[in-house]
Design an enzyme around this catalytic site. Sequence first.
Site, PDB file in Angstrom:
ATOM      1  N   LYS A  56      -3.296  -6.903   6.288  1.00  0.00           N
ATOM      2  CA  LYS A  56      -3.903  -6.149   5.194  1.00  0.00           C
ATOM      3  C   LYS A  56      -5.399  -6.000   5.451  1.00  0.00           C
ATOM      4  O   LYS A  56      -6.081  -6.975   5.799  1.00  0.00           O
ATOM      5  CB  LYS A  56      -3.658  -6.869   3.863  1.00  0.00           C
ATOM      6  CG  LYS A  56      -4.151  -6.112   2.631  1.00  0.00           C
ATOM      7  CD  LYS A  56      -3.817  -6.888   1.359  1.00  0.00           C
ATOM      8  CE  LYS A  56      -4.216  -6.147   0.099  1.00  0.00           C
ATOM      9  NZ  LYS A  56      -3.871  -6.907  -1.129  1.00  0.00           N
ATOM     10  N   SER A  90      -1.624  -4.239  -4.827  1.00  0.00           N
ATOM     11  CA  SER A  90      -2.528  -3.478  -3.987  1.00  0.00           C
ATOM     12  C   SER A  90      -2.090  -3.381  -2.528  1.00  0.00           C
ATOM     13  O   SER A  90      -2.565  -2.530  -1.778  1.00  0.00           O
ATOM     14  CB  SER A  90      -3.921  -4.105  -4.030  1.00  0.00           C
ATOM     15  OG  SER A  90      -3.902  -5.429  -3.499  1.00  0.00           O
ATOM     16  N   SER A 104      -0.104  -8.669  -5.988  1.00  0.00           N
ATOM     17  CA  SER A 104      -0.313  -7.653  -4.955  1.00  0.00           C
ATOM     18  C   SER A 104       0.506  -7.839  -3.693  1.00  0.00           C
ATOM     19  O   SER A 104       0.535  -6.951  -2.846  1.00  0.00           O
ATOM     20  CB  SER A 104      -1.802  -7.582  -4.584  1.00  0.00           C
ATOM     21  OG  SER A 104      -2.554  -7.034  -5.637  1.00  0.00           O
TER      22      SER A 104
END
Length: 520
Positions: free
Chosen positions: A80, A155, A179
């Site tokens: 990420k 997210s 997330s």
Amino acid sequence: MTELIKLSAAALAAKLASGEVTSVQVTQAYLDRIALVDGELNAFLHLNAEEALRVAAEVDADRAAGKELHELAGVPIAIKDLIVTKGQPTTAGSKILEGWISPYDATVIEKIRAAKMPILGKTNLDEFAMGSSTEHSAFGPTRNPWDLTRIPGGSGGGSAAAVAAFEAPLALGTDTGGSIRQPGAVTGTVGVKPTYGGVSRYGAIAMASSLDQIGPVSRTVLDAALLQEVIGGHDPKDSTSLVDPINGQTGCTGLADAARLGANGDLTGVRIGVVKELGGEGYQEGVEVRFRESLELLRGAGAEIVEVSCPSFGYALGAYYLIMPSEASSNLAKFDGVRFGLRKLPEDGPMTIERVMSATRAAGFGNEVKRRIILGAYALSAGYYDAYYGSAQKFRTLIQRDFEAAFAQADVLISPTAPTTAFKFGEKMADPLAMYLNDVATIPANLAGVPGMSLPNGLADEDGLPSGIQLLAPAREDALMYRVGAALEALHEAQWGGPILDRAPELGAASNATAVEGTK
């Protein structure tokens, strides 16, 4: 190599260890897959192909020389883009960090490199991890592999979409209020938030320091366990990192063994608590139907299903959206146009630090980030601190106490991960509250610091899209969560005839062009 990319990380590791395939072959297969389908998905913001192939070649050479290697050596991974990687861009999904190259590695990246896992690249996310749909990325939305007109969660939608679309066998995400887990639910992947402090946060760009946690994204429970064992453990560079003064454990050991034990599907004597407050009104019927079916599977495997009540969970969303933006407004103060990242000069008037900061932040931050900074600054302002931030912290204590009471009645807790399946792009962008409600079931774990896991829970009848089921365990009892998760996964796959991702539509076909065009 099509079938190779669909293997679990554990299965890939076994083939690598036996010499049946090489790490270069595996890594190249995933890079080819990314080239084929990522134009449709936008899961990756940056590719690291040259370095990934170099590391893969080193692993192959070491293996040929008979050197001892980590079990996951040579298995590729995606990261990420909130986690800093030395020599590579780290944008946090924001224009304010576009082009910034990190001079150091996060602790988890050091551990990934030590295990010799090739890093494929950096994945898309909502800007500074603020969002539930990956629509708030400054570099365009990521699309759900199950339906390109729908969100992949947030997210960390990029990491979840990459794993679901067979662009990577493993990925790292961060979880502040869901997330990792919520994207897992809507993409049919496994997402885990470890016990707070069990995995170092050093090098993860902070949103809310008391809530953030790095964790694994995978296609199987065992794969997640193997990855958490790689990245977990005490880190003196993280002041919140856990260490037990007696045995040195942080909750990140024995996870793979627990998952292997659970895979036999036997849960005799395990008490599983259904959280009364995490269901009912606001939950899609198809999500609840699949949830009730899973409860029956667990009961049939010998588990005792009990109902528990956590009344304070009704206040978790409100408490979170005071604590999180308050901490975020403080953490994001460093992006000022002076020290690093974007610098935007005022068009006219005096050139003061204040005016440079104002111009930079106005140009560099997106609307959702600005909204949360304003909310957080207000909650922390003189005269309002006690009424807002202070009160939210008191409710946080009540939530922690409700968890303690619930775990006195049950070994693990269970709920749907998200109230609905993936929604259409733009459907909730104009209504922040509706967007925030996606995390209503995942937020309590972050407020209490307990571990949580989302795993696939079948396809909802209304739309044929994945739903997720969430397991929560007491702090440092991650292994128990993995055992129960692996058991439920085995029960599901016996019922479904294999992993749920086997039912996902094919990507890379011309038939998808219309769907892609519709999201632009």
